[in-house]
Design a protein around this motif. Structure first.
Motif, short mmCIF file in Angstrom:
data_model
loop_
_atom_site.label_atom_id
_atom_site.label_comp_id
_atom_site.label_asym_id
_atom_site.label_seq_id
_atom_site.Cartn_x
_atom_site.Cartn_y
_atom_site.Cartn_z
N SER A 70 0.86 -1.18 0.00
CA SER A 70 0.00 0.00 0.00
C SER A 70 0.89 1.23 0.00
O SER A 70 1.96 1.23 0.60
CB SER A 70 -0.95 0.00 1.20
OG SER A 70 -0.24 0.04 2.42
N LYS A 71 0.44 2.26 -0.71
CA LYS A 71 1.22 3.48 -0.82
C LYS A 71 0.31 4.68 -0.61
O LYS A 71 -0.75 4.79 -1.23
CB LYS A 71 1.87 3.58 -2.20
CG LYS A 71 2.70 4.84 -2.37
CD LYS A 71 3.29 4.96 -3.74
CE LYS A 71 4.05 6.28 -3.86
NZ LYS A 71 4.52 6.52 -5.20
N ALA A 72 0.75 5.59 0.26
CA ALA A 72 -0.02 6.80 0.55
C ALA A 72 0.40 7.92 -0.40
O ALA A 72 1.59 8.09 -0.70
CB ALA A 72 0.21 7.24 1.98
N GLU A 90 5.56 6.95 3.09
CA GLU A 90 4.55 6.67 2.06
C GLU A 90 4.06 5.22 2.11
O GLU A 90 2.96 4.93 1.66
CB GLU A 90 5.11 6.96 0.67
CG GLU A 90 5.34 8.43 0.40
CD GLU A 90 5.88 8.69 -1.00
OE1 GLU A 90 6.26 7.72 -1.71
OE2 GLU A 90 5.92 9.86 -1.39
N GLY A 92 2.30 2.33 3.39
CA GLY A 92 1.25 2.05 4.36
C GLY A 92 1.52 0.82 5.21
O GLY A 92 1.02 0.72 6.32
N TYR A 109 -4.85 2.66 9.79
CA TYR A 109 -3.69 3.29 9.15
C TYR A 109 -3.34 4.52 9.98
O TYR A 109 -4.21 5.36 10.26
CB TYR A 109 -4.05 3.67 7.72
CG TYR A 109 -3.08 4.60 7.05
CD1 TYR A 109 -1.93 4.11 6.46
CD2 TYR A 109 -3.32 5.97 7.01
CE1 TYR A 109 -1.04 4.97 5.84
CE2 TYR A 109 -2.43 6.83 6.39
CZ TYR A 109 -1.29 6.32 5.81
OH TYR A 109 -0.40 7.18 5.20
N ASN A 111 -0.44 7.68 10.39
CA ASN A 111 0.73 8.38 9.83
C ASN A 111 0.78 9.78 10.42
O ASN A 111 -0.12 10.19 11.15
CB ASN A 111 0.64 8.42 8.30
CG ASN A 111 2.00 8.49 7.64
OD1 ASN A 111 2.97 9.01 8.21
ND2 ASN A 111 2.10 7.98 6.42
N TRP A 128 -6.20 12.62 0.97
CA TRP A 128 -5.30 11.54 1.40
C TRP A 128 -5.78 10.24 0.78
O TRP A 128 -6.90 9.82 1.00
CB TRP A 128 -5.32 11.43 2.92
CG TRP A 128 -4.12 10.76 3.52
CD1 TRP A 128 -3.65 9.52 3.25
CD2 TRP A 128 -3.27 11.32 4.51
NE1 TRP A 128 -2.54 9.26 4.02
CE2 TRP A 128 -2.30 10.35 4.81
CE3 TRP A 128 -3.24 12.54 5.19
CZ2 TRP A 128 -1.30 10.56 5.75
CZ3 TRP A 128 -2.24 12.74 6.12
CH2 TRP A 128 -1.28 11.77 6.40
N GLU A 129 -4.90 9.62 0.00
CA GLU A 129 -5.22 8.34 -0.65
C GLU A 129 -4.26 7.27 -0.15
O GLU A 129 -3.09 7.54 0.08
CB GLU A 129 -5.04 8.44 -2.16
CG GLU A 129 -5.95 9.44 -2.84
CD GLU A 129 -5.51 9.66 -4.28
OE1 GLU A 129 -5.93 8.86 -5.14
OE2 GLU A 129 -4.74 10.62 -4.51
N LEU A 130 -4.77 6.06 -0.01
CA LEU A 130 -3.93 4.90 0.22
C LEU A 130 -4.25 3.93 -0.90
O LEU A 130 -5.39 3.48 -1.04
CB LEU A 130 -4.21 4.26 1.59
CG LEU A 130 -3.25 3.14 1.97
CD1 LEU A 130 -1.83 3.68 2.16
CD2 LEU A 130 -3.72 2.41 3.23
N ASP A 137 -7.65 2.98 -5.08
CA ASP A 137 -7.73 3.55 -3.73
C ASP A 137 -8.37 2.60 -2.73
O ASP A 137 -9.57 2.31 -2.82
CB ASP A 137 -8.53 4.86 -3.75
CG ASP A 137 -7.76 6.02 -4.36
OD1 ASP A 137 -6.51 5.98 -4.32
OD2 ASP A 137 -8.39 6.96 -4.86
#
Length: 149
Positions: A70-72, A90, A92, A109, A111, A128-130, A137
């Motif tokens: 997963s990437k934010a 970045e 997740g 999640y 951060n 904010w997207e993960l 998404d």
């Protein structure tokens, strides 16, 4: 338990204990569903983010898919224009999520949202997207903030 794991656990507990539920808009969570968004500290909305401080962001969501990673991706949206908003981590899978992500499982999640001193005083929307392995998404949320001195 490794030091990093202890730090993540403490951040998660802090966010869950002291976070303020924030009203948010789902902006396209295509393969997940958001249950809660907490930001600490944020005693009133829109959240007033003080320059030079960092804020804990906790998003509780359920994944509708399995994903190895997963990437934010975070943006500040000013007058409809998304501007990249750098965050410290970045990945997740290093932010309270045990990867691989399992389908129909709930995750917290966690951060940090750092507010640099050089940012202007302004009202904006944070997006904010993960994203999962395929770039879809797991969640996409928008919430209003105000950067203050």
């Amino acid at each position: 338990m490794a030091f990093r794991d202890v730090c993540i656990l403490l951040m998660l507990l802090l966010a869950l204990t002291y976070g303020e539920h924030v009203k948010f808009l789902d902006c396209g969570s295509s393969v997940g569903k958001v249950a809660l968004v907490d930001i600490h500290p944020c005693p009133k909305q829109p959240c007033q983010l003080q320059k030079g401080h960092s804020y804990a962001v906790n998003v509780t969501f359920t994944s509708g898919v399995a994903s190895q990673t997963s990437k934010a991706v975070v943006h500040g949206v000013i007058a409809g224009v998304p501007i990249p908003f750098p965050i410290p981590v970045e990945d997740g899978c290093k932010c309270g999520i045990s990867c691989p992500i399992q389908k129909q499982t709930s995750y917290n999640y966690v951060n940090q949202l750092p507010v640099k001193t050089e940012y202007p005083k302004i009202k904006l929307v944070v997006e904010w997207e993960l994203r999962d392995d395929s770039g879809k998404d797991l969640f996409c949320i928008k919430f209003p903030v105000q950067i203050v001195s």
